[in-house]
Design a protein around this motif. Structure first.
Motif, PDB file in Angstrom:
ATOM      1  N   GLN A  53       5.844 -13.345  35.498  1.00  0.00           N
ATOM      2  CA  GLN A  53       6.122 -12.557  34.293  1.00  0.00           C
ATOM      3  C   GLN A  53       6.313 -11.083  34.640  1.00  0.00           C
ATOM      4  O   GLN A  53       7.192 -10.413  34.086  1.00  0.00           O
ATOM      5  CB  GLN A  53       4.991 -12.729  33.273  1.00  0.00           C
ATOM      6  N   THR A  54       5.504 -10.590  35.566  1.00  0.00           N
ATOM      7  CA  THR A  54       5.637  -9.191  35.977  1.00  0.00           C
ATOM      8  C   THR A  54       6.987  -8.951  36.644  1.00  0.00           C
ATOM      9  O   THR A  54       7.673  -7.956  36.367  1.00  0.00           O
ATOM     10  CB  THR A  54       4.491  -8.800  36.935  1.00  0.00           C
ATOM     11  N   SER A  57       9.937  -8.541  34.407  1.00  0.00           N
ATOM     12  CA  SER A  57      10.011  -7.285  33.666  1.00  0.00           C
ATOM     13  C   SER A  57      10.631  -6.157  34.493  1.00  0.00           C
ATOM     14  O   SER A  57      10.766  -5.033  34.006  1.00  0.00           O
ATOM     15  CB  SER A  57       8.620  -6.872  33.176  1.00  0.00           C
ATOM     16  N   LYS A  59      13.170  -3.647  36.127  1.00  0.00           N
ATOM     17  CA  LYS A  59      14.380  -3.043  35.564  1.00  0.00           C
ATOM     18  C   LYS A  59      15.542  -3.040  36.559  1.00  0.00           C
ATOM     19  O   LYS A  59      16.696  -2.927  36.164  1.00  0.00           O
ATOM     20  CB  LYS A  59      14.096  -1.605  35.123  1.00  0.00           C
ATOM     21  N   TRP A  64      12.047  -4.392  41.537  1.00  0.00           N
ATOM     22  CA  TRP A  64      11.652  -5.777  41.816  1.00  0.00           C
ATOM     23  C   TRP A  64      11.118  -5.893  43.239  1.00  0.00           C
ATOM     24  O   TRP A  64      10.095  -6.531  43.484  1.00  0.00           O
ATOM     25  CB  TRP A  64      12.865  -6.696  41.621  1.00  0.00           C
TER      26      TRP A  64
END
Length: 136
Positions: A53-54, A57, A59, A64
């Motif tokens: 999930q992190t 998120s 951008k 990443w």
């Protein structure tokens, strides 16, 4: 002679009690290892979902990659702590096993010594009887 058989019986009872204690310790260690592994696998699944999930998120590619690098450090620490706990359990069981084996060996030696004392006493008695028979 009765005293010798009592000593041997006592040594046998002590040995059986030690075996029972050893079995309890080994099974307790096994249960603890199972619990540790189940807890670790549960935490791993929860952590993997949280990390996914992190990462979703992020951008951009750079963010990443930064998150990915940071996340690689955490499992190593968790793995090291889990491994340490496992070694603690294994060495604890080993220590108890060694103590039991030492005690069992001491009990066995007592029983052997008691048996040897009985044999020596019997030999002396037989020698005296033979000497008395030779005199008569």
């Amino acid at each position: 002679m009765n005293n010798i058989s009592e000593k041997i019986s006592t040594a046998n009872r002590e040995g059986i009690q030690m075996l029972e204690d050893l079995a309890k310790n080994v099974y307790g260690g096994f249960e603890e290892m199972v619990w540790l592994n189940l807890a670790a696998s549960k935490a791993s699944v929860v952590e993997s979902c949280r990390r996914a999930q992190t990462l979703l998120s992020a951008k951009g590619a750079q963010e990443w990659l930064t998150m990915q690098i940071e996340m690689l450090r955490l499992p190593t620490e968790d793995y090291a702590a889990h491994t340490q706990r496992m070694f603690d359990v294994v060495f604890g069981v080993h220590s108890e096993f060694a103590k039991c084996m030492d005690t069992m060996l001491a009990s066995f030696n007592k029983a052997v010594n008691a048996g040897q004392i009985g044999i020596d006493a019997s030999r002396k008695s037989v020698k005296k009887i033979i000497e008395v028979e030779k005199i008569n």
